[in-house]
Enzyme design. Structure first.
Site, mmCIF file in Angstrom:
data_model
loop_
_atom_site.group_PDB
_atom_site.id
_atom_site.type_symbol
_atom_site.label_atom_id
_atom_site.label_comp_id
_atom_site.label_asym_id
_atom_site.label_seq_id
_atom_site.Cartn_x
_atom_site.Cartn_y
_atom_site.Cartn_z
ATOM 1 N N HIS A 192 0.821 -1.218 0.000
ATOM 2 C CA HIS A 192 0.000 0.000 0.000
ATOM 3 C C HIS A 192 0.852 1.265 0.000
ATOM 4 O O HIS A 192 0.384 2.338 -0.377
ATOM 5 C CB HIS A 192 -0.958 -0.010 1.198
ATOM 6 N N ASP A 201 -0.546 -7.474 2.509
ATOM 7 C CA ASP A 201 0.186 -6.255 2.172
ATOM 8 C C ASP A 201 1.674 -6.491 2.003
ATOM 9 O O ASP A 201 2.345 -5.729 1.317
ATOM 10 C CB ASP A 201 -0.060 -5.206 3.257
ATOM 11 N N SER A 235 3.815 3.158 8.476
ATOM 12 C CA SER A 235 3.589 1.923 7.724
ATOM 13 C C SER A 235 4.917 1.238 7.435
ATOM 14 O O SER A 235 5.899 1.873 7.056
ATOM 15 C CB SER A 235 2.873 2.220 6.412
ATOM 16 N N CYS A 626 4.108 48.431 -52.822
ATOM 17 C CA CYS A 626 5.460 48.086 -53.249
ATOM 18 C C CYS A 626 6.359 47.790 -52.048
ATOM 19 O O CYS A 626 7.301 47.007 -52.144
ATOM 20 C CB CYS A 626 6.064 49.220 -54.077
ATOM 21 N N HIS A 699 10.368 54.619 -54.886
ATOM 22 C CA HIS A 699 9.932 53.413 -55.587
ATOM 23 C C HIS A 699 10.808 52.240 -55.150
ATOM 24 O O HIS A 699 12.037 52.317 -55.239
ATOM 25 C CB HIS A 699 10.037 53.586 -57.104
#
Length: 856
Positions: A192, A201, A235, A626, A699
């Site tokens: 567990h 377990d 545990s 342009c 231009h």
């Protein structure tokens, strides 16, 4: 009748009696023999077809070891039978053939095997034979006393340093020494604790139990322990059964391995519990609380996703990366330690930045090869490392500035003090302090502008601005990685994203109209003739030379209009070029090319293949656009990863501001903005820019050249030089010249006027709706439409049917995924339309229910 004697014995007496056997008659009768019946005849008839297949079947072995038949097909059986019949027929004909005399037997016409052959000499092996000696290593064996001493020493060392021991039998048992219940105790890893809920377990064999008995005997093994003192986090701890007091279950081997409690009773991890006890048992693992807090809040706190999540990354790797990220952001030794949390919270901001910078760099190193799978973690750590990088603050400079102007609070010294304090704080500045610093910088710029006087120096007759005869070195056009085998530039992903320019700002040349329809380029105050007509090359040499002359247009001589100056000094890149005698260099005939981008104005021009558009036709910039060729030239220096973002910024941010007929200053300003986002464009070469002083127009020469000649030539040849026009202090007439054509030819993309009017840059409203309907059932068309024109989604509200069809085909979800990280407003529109579709569906359902109820 014959008489016979019969002898009868009574003990020792013998008696003979005569008798005559009766005659019996014989009757002859024929016996009926039952007919023999074969009980398997019917079965053989039924199985004949199967037996016929099994006769020709082969045997194969399956993966699990089972032997099965591999049956032939009917066609295969027919071929086998024909082959056998042919073989029998050949053998029969051979047997029935006339006898023949065999005089000689050979093997393939060669010599008989009995013929002797001379022995060929064998080659000499010029190598030394390798003698391999196998080393036998002695097997280390310990006596029982030595083994017990080893276990005792390992136990003492590991318990002192709180280490771990692995017991390897059929299964590996992990023993960890921890500080539990006021003492250092041994603990094992149960099921567990690893997230598994099982009735038993912990399992181990007898050999492991014997070792656990010795390893668990630490200093306070015999101390009394009460079950009520066992809590979460204990545990797996091994306790002494004899010293355990309280209500607990059965155990064995004088060991009690803590699992959990049920109704006040403590259970051993080796005990088998019922399913009901397992479901209601309180297990003493810290992980339970952690996962309970994580699972309980993960779904509640997570943000909505724009896609369907799938489990594509391994869980173990995700856990490792989560630990890596946790230690990079909130480093601690134990996640439950309050002291670590307090130490982290008490760090000064500067020290915290240094800590985060170091841990982010360590996290990137630990991520290692997984950075390709966890790209989001890699990006986060890189961003964290960058944002927390320490700034080298020079206190001596701060002190020097403060000594000079620290006591002065009038402008501009007040603003300088604000910036001095701002730089001292470094990355600790707040958003408000950033805003105050920017305002102070603005005030300083205004003060400097108002204070500076433009001083006129020298005479224009001495102005010289020669054009270099050498071509600029373009690294991006010389890199082998970006060239094909013919040394042509490879656009890669940039070619796909360049379609945003071609679809919005270029027109396809219709061959039916002829090139003459595109020769005249209109601008606000006149026209310019392109040399596109020269794509039709005359074969007559005299005629060709005549076309090469061009149409000359006289321009004024060199004057103040040709120059740009700042602080009384010429800014030469922003001026017209001149010859050695001071006269202006006039443009000559520029020949046209097909599908090329022409860049560079010094030396030989460079011809780069144009990106492919939606068709194989030639493209020409729309009237008034342009200057798009400038951004197209900048795209060469953009990396493929940034090409999408660059083209979108040009389309959505730059062009709406510039529109048609922008000034040179505005064009230079947008280029300066783009250079901040993409620094690589600073040395991008520009197309040649011609200056028309009569009409005050610049231009931008494209691939179709210029038939009109006589214009002045601007010296600026790169983006960094063009950006010099974006300066209010620059004294220049050219910066106010217009770049482009008539303003009403193409509406601004950012205009509030509907772009769907007839003759607009995109299309009419009906055409847009047709395109939207076409894309509903064509995913590729819809995806391209969402990338190029996402706002067409709004047209779906014109019809509930269209809205529902788009919702059912997942188009709104696709739009959210495409734009969630790019533009939040579009993603929000798609979300609102999706919600509206749900309401429409619900409304239709309610109407249908109302009709049914009324009909009843």
């Amino acid at each position: 009748m014959a008489t016979y004697m019969s002898t009868i014995c009574f003990g020792s007496f013998e008696c003979k009696l005569p008798y005559s056997p009766a005659s019996c008659g014989h009757i002859v009768k024929e016996r009926e023999v039952p007919a023999s019946v074969d009980p398997f005849a019917d079965l053989e008839t039924q199985l004949s077809a199967r037996l016929r297949k099994q006769e020709y079947a082969t045997v194969r072995v399956l993966k699990n070891g089972t032997f099965t038949y591999r049956y032939k097909t009917d066609a295969q059986i027919m071929r086998i039978q024909k082959k056998l019949e042919r073989k029998d027929r050949e053998e029969y004909h051979f047997q029935m053939a006339a006898p023949s005399i065999v005089s000689k037997i050979t093997i393939a016409g060669g010599d008989p095997p009995s013929k002797s052959e001379p022995q060929a000499p064998r080659g000499i092996i010029h190598t030394t034979p390798k003698v391999r000696k196998v080393k036998t290593r002695p097997i280390i064996k310990l006596t029982e006393g030595q083994m017990n001493h080893l276990i005792k020493q390992v136990k003492q060392i590991m318990s002192e340093k709180r280490g771990s021991v692995h017991l390897i039998s059929k299964k590996t048992t992990h023993v960890q020494y921890k500080e539990i219940l006021g003492a250092t105790r041994a603990a094992v890893r149960t099921a567990h604790m690893m997230g598994l809920r099982r009735r038993v377990d912990f399992r181990c064999d007898t050999w492991t139990v014997g070792l656990l008995q010795r390893l668990a005997r630490t200093d306070k093994w015999s101390n009394q322990v009460r079950t009520i003192h066992v809590r979460r986090g204990d545990s797996g701890v091994i306790l002494n059964t004899k010293s355990l007091k309280g209500h607990f279950g059965r155990s064995s081997g004088d060991l009690f391995i803590v699992r959990g409690s049920h109704e006040g009773k403590l259970y051993d991890a080796r005990s088998r519990v019922t399913q009901s006890v397992l479901n209601s048992m309180i297990q003493f693992s810290n992980a339970d609380n952690f996962w309970k807090g994580l699972d309980g809040n993960w779904a509640r706190m997570r943000y909505p996703s724009d896609h369907t999540c799938v489990a594509g990354l391994p869980v173990a790797d995700c856990g490792r990366v989560a630990a890596l990220t946790r230690h990079s952001i909130l480093p601690c030794y134990k996640i439950t330690c309050p002291t670590c949390a307090q130490q982290y919270a008490s760090l000064p901001v500067s020290d915290l930045f240094k800590l985060l910078h170091k841990h982010a760099r360590d996290g990137l190193n630990r991520l290692g090869a997984d950075k390709d799978r966890f790209i989001h973690v890699n990006k986060f750590l890189m961003a964290l490392e960058h944002l927390t990088e320490p700034v080298d603050l020079n206190l001596e400079l701060f002190n020097e500035i403060f000594k000079s102007i620290g006591e002065k609070q009038q402008a501009p010294f007040k603003n300088l003090n604000v910036l001095n304090n701002f730089f001292l704080k470094g990355k600790e500045n707040t958003a408000h302090e950033w805003q105050v610093a920017q305002l102070s910088l603005l005030e300083l710029a205004r003060f400097q502008k108002n204070r500076t006087d433009n001083i006129k120096k020298g005479d224009i007759s001495f102005f010289r601005n020669k054009l270099s005869a050498r071509a600029n070195w373009n690294l991006y056009l010389s890199c082998d990685n970006q060239l094909d085998k013919n040394a042509n530039f490879l656009w890669g992903q940039r070619e796909y994203h360049a379609k945003r320019f071609f679809s919005n700002f270029f027109d396809e040349i219709d061959p039916a109209k002829g090139y003459s329809a595109y020769e005249i380029r209109k601008h606000p105050n006149g026209t310019r003739k392109l040399s596109i007509g020269n794509l039709v090359v005359p074969l007559d040499l005299a005629e060709f030379r005549q076309k090469m002359k061009g149409d000359y247009r006289k321009q004024p001589g060199v004057s103040r209009k040709c120059t740009s100056s700042k602080d009384g000094n010429y800014v030469y890149p922003c001026c017209c070029t001149t010859l050695d005698d001071g006269s202006a260099i006039e443009s000559t005939f520029y020949p046209p090319t097909k599908k090329h981008l022409v860049i560079g104005n010094s030396g030989d021009q460079k011809f780069v293949d144009l990106p492919k558009g939606d068709s194989e036709m030639l493209y020409i910039a729309k009237q008034g656009y342009c200057y798009i060729n400038v951004f197209l030239a900048m795209l060469i220096n953009i990396s493929e990863e940034d090409a999408k973002d660059f083209t979108k910024k040009v389309r959505d941010m730059c062009v709406p501001k510039l529109g048609t007929w922008p000034t040179m200053m505005d064009l230079a300003t947008t280029c300066a903005q783009m250079r901040i986002f993409y620094p690589d464009v600073h040395d991008a070469e520009l197309p040649r820019i011609l200056v028309d002083h009569d009409t005050q127009t610049c231009h931008v020469v494209d691939s179709f050249g210029s038939q009109t000649t006589g214009y002045h030539i601007l010296k600026a040849s790169s983006v960094s030089q063009l950006i010099l026009f974006a300066n209010d202090e620059l004294e220049s007439d050219i910066k106010h010249y217009r770049v482009g054509g008539v303003p009403n030819a193409c509406p601004e993309l950012g205009s509030t006027i509907s772009p769907f009017r007839e003759g607009g840059v995109i299309m009419s409203e009906s055409a847009a709706l047709k395109l939207l309907l076409k894309g509903i059932f064509r995913p590729r068309v819809m995806r391209q439409l969402l990338l190029d024109e996402p706002y067409l989604l709004i047209l779906s509200i014109l019809s509930p049917g269209i809205l529902m069809a788009m919702y059912n085909n997942g188009i709104f979800e696709l739009a959210v995924r495409l734009w969630i990280n790019e533009k939040q407003s579009i993603a929000m529109i798609a979300s609102l339309l999706s919600a509206l579709a749900l309401r429409v569906s619900a409304a239709e359902t309610l109407v249908a229910q109302r009709i049914i109820i009324d009909a009843a």
